[in-house]
Design a protein around this motif. Structure first.
Motif, PDB file in Angstrom:
ATOM      1  N   THR A 120       0.827  -1.208   0.000  1.00 55.93           N
ATOM      2  CA  THR A 120       0.000   0.000   0.000  1.00 55.93           C
ATOM      3  C   THR A 120       0.863   1.260   0.000  1.00 55.93           C
ATOM      4  O   THR A 120       1.963   1.289   0.546  1.00 55.93           O
ATOM      5  N   CYS A 121       0.365   2.293  -0.677  1.00 56.34           N
ATOM      6  CA  CYS A 121       1.001   3.604  -0.581  1.00 56.34           C
ATOM      7  C   CYS A 121       0.614   4.202   0.770  1.00 56.34           C
ATOM      8  O   CYS A 121      -0.301   3.709   1.444  1.00 56.34           O
ATOM      9  N   TRP A 122       1.298   5.262   1.126  1.00 57.40           N
ATOM     10  CA  TRP A 122       1.017   5.886   2.423  1.00 57.40           C
ATOM     11  C   TRP A 122       0.602   7.343   2.237  1.00 57.40           C
ATOM     12  O   TRP A 122       1.140   8.039   1.369  1.00 57.40           O
TER      13      TRP A 122
ATOM     14  N   THR B  73      -3.590   6.785   5.844  1.00 63.23           N
ATOM     15  CA  THR B  73      -3.712   5.917   4.663  1.00 63.23           C
ATOM     16  C   THR B  73      -5.056   5.190   4.664  1.00 63.23           C
ATOM     17  O   THR B  73      -5.783   5.215   3.654  1.00 63.23           O
ATOM     18  N   ALA B  74      -5.379   4.576   5.772  1.00 58.54           N
ATOM     19  CA  ALA B  74      -6.620   3.795   5.825  1.00 58.54           C
ATOM     20  C   ALA B  74      -7.832   4.725   5.903  1.00 58.54           C
ATOM     21  O   ALA B  74      -8.817   4.536   5.172  1.00 58.54           O
TER      22      ALA B  74
ATOM     23  N   GLY C 234      -8.971   6.276   2.705  1.00 56.25           N
ATOM     24  CA  GLY C 234      -9.452   5.370   1.633  1.00 56.25           C
ATOM     25  C   GLY C 234      -8.394   5.060   0.599  1.00 56.25           C
ATOM     26  O   GLY C 234      -8.703   4.510  -0.459  1.00 56.25           O
ATOM     27  N   LEU C 235      -7.147   5.393   0.891  1.00 54.89           N
ATOM     28  CA  LEU C 235      -6.082   5.122  -0.074  1.00 54.89           C
ATOM     29  C   LEU C 235      -5.404   3.780   0.156  1.00 54.89           C
ATOM     30  O   LEU C 235      -4.605   3.354  -0.682  1.00 54.89           O
ATOM     31  N   PHE C 236      -5.719   3.158   1.254  1.00 57.28           N
ATOM     32  CA  PHE C 236      -5.068   1.887   1.568  1.00 57.28           C
ATOM     33  C   PHE C 236      -5.370   0.882   0.467  1.00 57.28           C
ATOM     34  O   PHE C 236      -6.514   0.664   0.083  1.00 57.28           O
ATOM     35  N   ASP C 237      -4.313   0.289  -0.070  1.00 54.51           N
ATOM     36  CA  ASP C 237      -4.497  -0.647  -1.179  1.00 54.51           C
ATOM     37  C   ASP C 237      -3.260  -1.521  -1.319  1.00 54.51           C
ATOM     38  O   ASP C 237      -2.204  -1.038  -1.736  1.00 54.51           O
ATOM     39  N   THR C 238      -3.391  -2.773  -0.965  1.00 58.29           N
ATOM     40  CA  THR C 238      -2.215  -3.653  -0.988  1.00 58.29           C
ATOM     41  C   THR C 238      -1.977  -4.267  -2.367  1.00 58.29           C
ATOM     42  O   THR C 238      -1.027  -5.024  -2.553  1.00 58.29           O
TER      43      THR C 238
END
Lengths: 544, 426
Positions: free
Chosen positions: A210-212, A226-227, A230-234
């Motif tokens: 995920t980006c931070w 990040t979470a 809504g940008l959390f994305d593994t």
């Protein structure tokens, strides 16, 4: 000459009178990138280094920062650190790395430069393998490592590009960090092209990371949102990031270039969260419906419509994507503009829009180079592209005419722009993987003028990042966003430089600050820099 | 004999009808194929693309669940909420698109199962997210392992089955298309065979008609030639008889009349002598004209001395009678020709010279006689023959005689008029 040849010659645009003169040696740059390679072919070795043009000492003359790798643990080969080179204001640079306190061990890849604490001095965020670093500029020519103190410590990864932007428009710059894949030397996978020798793996061999996003609390510390945002994305394997405003609502949106994964376009919901809209906007996949290997990215108003488009460098055979922003999303114009065919055989990294010949049209510069010197059928070193925008919808690759050294094939990676000689045009700094960094002085000889705006926010962040500068001329308008990020692993100077052709004055400049304030300045003479403080009249400065 | 035009026209119409029928059949087949491709192949492909997209999203879901279970990220499990939302958004979009394309053709039970399964999945995801949001990590992980992962796997398998089903349908469509292609191919051969047979029949009919026509023409030509020959023979015979009668009967009568007038003049008074001598001179003149006419109608010189002297005699008579100068170019040796044939040459010469004297404003005529091959050429410098005028009987007679000689007659005019008779052998 046949009639057909004559017609073609008449129809062809005049070549730009721009020369990118190699001044690397004359400027005193003797940097050689150290990948740390010792035969194990670790993935990070192929990616770096990034670079930056920044004015760390605030003397008005851009300095140079060159990121560097280091030896892998247990495999000492040579000492290497990043390099900070102070501009001597005479075309030469002095290595001040040690004096600035930057000669620490670090496997570095990228750098993002901005004044995160609004103290007037540009700070550094360094990305790489392991723990990234936040370095506060003390204002006395040195940097202080505030990684832990700022709350960004205890966080390891394989970070690539980073970007400062004020996503919540609170006047404090927040930080977005791209992470590539989940990799450590102990997790390295054996990949091979011939079944015997190890080759560099493609990112498919590793899990995404995920980006931070870190929100700047304004007290020198950051909150990991990040979470929450809504940008959390593994699933992402991110290499490049750019800021733009897709819905012209004044809130910064984000584009993230992913390698072998769909690109992401995050629209700012104006409440601290983002909504991912890449698929519906048409930028997630290539025209064939497959995810491309996105590397570098930049956003710019290359059609002079006031709407930002995107340029993304991809793997060879995938071509550069050139997205034009339309009310219904983005449309890839790479084929129509001539960029697609010219970039088919190259593997691009750093890319930036800039007006190379100051004719009022944004040109596109992209540096290229393969990731693996053992790959067959493709050159490892590749020439860069300088696409000259003819203003009629076509981009012409004029890199061969821009200078012999510039056009020479390189294993290009990082790319940054800045006017290091303060002659009004933007010069080029580029880095190569496992090789030297190059400094090219832009010599515009067509008599074209420029006008530059250096912003200083008061309610907005001090760097004015996210502000949009618009100039109105007799021939129309041009816009530039003050932006961090963009390109690949690199940072350019923040001032907005416009080419205005032969015009001696412009009718008007409009600055739309992130705070929402709009400043208008009429009848400005070209050929100089304007220091614009938010809400105040601009102060004209000569280039030299 | 009836005309073959109607039969030929019938053949052409029949051929056209067959071609049109075949074109109609082909177009119909192409339409059918297009229908099959649109209905099945294209729909299947679009459906397959959406199913692949669904599979990709289910795979992304599986990877997200795997990452959650691995706990390698430093984030709480609730951080995955936005990623799961994005996967759901994309999945819902793909499902909507897929259902628009494929629902009508799919077993309703399968559709119901698909919808119910996804509802269950999202309901389970919502449950999982709620657990994660409450910080119940262990419960969340157990829930993922025991509920979500099996549901995701079941859906992945079901999607794979739908893809297989899609493939099978695509194969069936491909078979159907192949059958249509085979049918078209078979019918193309049939059409070719029928067309070839028709062309053969029409061609044979045409050949036969032409042959009959040519036979008939040849027969008519022979009849005409025989008739012409008989006419010419009859004409010659008549001329011979008239000539002989003129010479023998009228000649003797006029000779006797002349002798009687001579005797009468001797016994008659002097006052009658002048009239009697005048009468005798008229008789003598008439006798000469009768003899000359007789000679012209049937020149004795032709019979006695041959063609060459006869031509020379006739030319001199012609010059004398018409005042037209004739340049004669005789061959080195006089031509030798059977009398019955030479009469035709002589008549052609006569007619040609007559034409020159009658039709054209002629000053000189050139006559050329060549032996090998036998050629008679009569050329004048007159105004030539009027192209618009109907060909005269004289010219037709000349052609007939040339044919009887087995030769050919050519007339070139203007400038002047050149009539050439060529006989391959004498």
């Amino acid at each position: 000459m046949t009639r057909r040849q004559l017609l073609l010659a008449l129809a062809a645009p005049p070549p730009p009178l721009v020369q990118l003169v190699d001044v690397t040696r004359a400027a005193g740059l003797n940097f050689v990138h150290h990948t740390g390679a010792f035969g194990s072919r670790f993935l990070p070795e192929t990616l770096g280094p990034g670079c930056a043009l920044l004015d760390y000492d605030n003397d008005g003359w851009p300095d140079i920062l060159l990121m560097n790798g280091q030896d892998w643990p247990g495999h000492p080969r040579r000492a290497a650190t990043l390099q900070l080179l102070r501009n001597n204001r005479n075309g030469t640079f002095t290595d001040v790395t040690r004096a600035a306190g930057l000669d620490f061990p670090f496997y570095g890849l990228g750098v993002a430069v901005a004044d995160f604490n609004n103290d007037g001095f540009p700070d550094l965020y360094l990305t790489g393998v392991g723990q990234n670093r936040l370095l506060r500029n003390t204002g006395r020519g040195t940097f202080e490592d505030v990684t832990v103190k700022s709350g960004l410590g205890n966080r390891t990864g394989f970070s690539t590009s980073a970007m400062w932007f004020d996503y919540d428009r609170d006047g404090h710059l927040d930080l977005f960090v791209c992470n590539y894949v989940r990799w450590t030397p102990s997790q390295d996978v054996f990949c091979t092209l011939d079944g015997k020798k190890k080759s560099y793996c493609t990112p498919e061999a590793y899990r995404g990371a995920t980006c931070w996003l870190f929100r700047n609390r304004g007290d020198g510390t950051f909150e990991d949102v990040t979470a929450k945002s809504g940008l959390f994305d593994t699933s992402s394997k991110s290499l490049g990031v750019a800021m733009l405003d897709i819905d012209s609502d004044g809130w910064p949106d984000l584009f993230v270039a992913n390698d072998t994964q769909p690109n992401k376009l995050y629209r700012n919901n104006r409440d601290g969260t983002f909504r991912e809209v890449a698929v519906r906007s048409g930028v997630a996949f290539g025209e064939d419906g497959r995810a491309r290997a996105g590397m570098g990215v930049d956003a710019g108003d290359f059609r002079r419509t006031g709407v930002e488009g995107l340029a993304i460098t991809n793997f060879d055979n995938e071509m550069i994507s050139l997205y034009e922003g339309t009310p219904n999303g983005f449309v890839d114009r790479a084929a129509q503009t001539g960029i697609a065919s010219a970039s088919r055989a190259t593997l691009g990294f750093g890319c930036l829009f800039f007006d190379a010949d100051l004719d009022g049209q944004l040109d596109l510069l992209a540096v290229n180079g393969h990731i693996d010197d053992s790959v067959r059928g493709r050159a490892y070193a590749q020439p860069p592209h300088l696409f000259w925008n003819d203003g009629a919808g076509k981009f012409h690759d004029v890199s061969a005419q821009a200078g012999e050294s510039f056009a020479k094939p390189k294993v290009g990676r990082g790319l940054a722009l800045g006017d290091f000689d303060r002659d009004g045009d933007l010069d080029v700094l580029l880095t190569t993987n496992g090789g030297p960094a190059y400094l090219y002085r832009n010599d515009v000889s067509n008599g074209n003028q420029s006008i530059r705006f250096r912003l200083e926010g008061r309610k907005s962040n001090r760097d004015g990042i996210g502000a949009v500068v618009q100039i109105d001329e007799a021939t129309g308008s041009q816009t530039r966003r003050i932006r961090s990020g963009s390109s690949y692993l690199s940072s350019s100077t923040l001032a907005a430089t416009f080419g205005v052709g032969g015009q001696r004055t412009i009718k008007r400049a409009i600055i739309r600050w992130p705070s929402g304030r709009v400043d208008e300045h009429a009848n400005l003479a070209t050929g100089r820099t304007y220091h614009c403080m938010e809400g105040q009249a601009p102060v004209a400065l000569n280039y030299r | 004999m009836s005309s073959p035009t109607a039969r030929l026209a019938g053949g052409v119409v029949l051929t056209l009808v067959i071609i049109l029928a075949y074109a109609g059949y082909t177009l119909n087949s192409v339409r059918r194929m297009r229908q099959v491709q649109t209905d099945i192949v294209d729909t299947n492909r679009k459906s397959a693309l959406q199913l692949i997209r669904i599979q990709g999203d289910l795979n992304a879901l599986a990877l997200a669940l795997r990452d959650m279970l691995d706990r390698t990220e430093s984030y709480p499990l609730s951080a995955w909420a936005s990623q799961l939302d994005r996967i759901r958004e994309n999945l819902d979009d793909a499902l909507r698109a897929e259902s628009r394309i494929a629902t009508a053709r799919r077993d309703p039970q399968q559709n119901a199962y698909l919808q119910a399964s996804f509802q269950q999945l999202w309901s389970a995801v919502a449950q999982m997210k709620a657990l994660a949001a409450q910080g119940q990590s262990e419960e969340t992980i157990s829930f993922i392992r025991e509920t979500l992962e099996p549901q995701q796997q079941a859906l992945t398998s079901f999607t794979a089955r739908l893809l297989v089903q899609n493939n099978a349908e695509e194969q069936r469509a491909a078979t159907q298309v192949a059958a249509i292609y085979s049918e078209i191919e078979r019918n193309a051969y049939l059409f070719l065979a029928i067309s070839l047979a028709l062309v053969l029949v029409v061609s044979l009919g045409l050949i036969r008609s032409n042959r009959l026509l040519f036979d008939r023409l040849a027969s008519l030509s022979n009849q005409r030639r025989e008739l012409a020959q008989q006419l010419i023979s009859s004409q010659e015979s008549t001329l011979r008889t008239i000539s002989r009668d003129l010479h023998d009967e009228f000649g003797q009568i006029l000779t006797a009349l002349g002798a009687m007038l001579t005797r009468a003049a001797r016994h008659a008074p002097d006052s009658f002598t002048a009239e009697l001598q005048e009468s005798r001179a008229i008789v003598q003149d008439t006798l000469e004209k009768v003899r000359a006419l007789s000679q012209t109608l049937q020149p004795v010189i032709l019979e006695e001395q041959g063609l060459g002297p006869a031509i020379e005699w006739h030319i001199s008579v012609f010059q004398r009678q018409t005042g037209i100068a004739v340049e004669y170019h005789p061959p080195a040796t006089p031509p030798v020709m059977e009398h019955t044939r030479s009469i035709h040459v002589f008549r052609i010469l006569q007619e040609a010279l007559n034409n020159a004297a009658r039709h054209a404003n002629v000053e000189t005529v050139t006559v050329r006689l060549i032996n090998e091959p036998f050629t008679l050429q009569v050329a004048d410098n007159g105004g030539g023959i009027d192209a618009s005028a109907t060909p005269g009987v004289g010219l037709a007679g000349m052609r007939e005689r040339a044919e009887l000689l087995g030769g050919a007659l050519s007339v070139v005019s203007p400038p002047g008029t050149t009539i050439t008779l060529q006989v391959p052998y004498v």
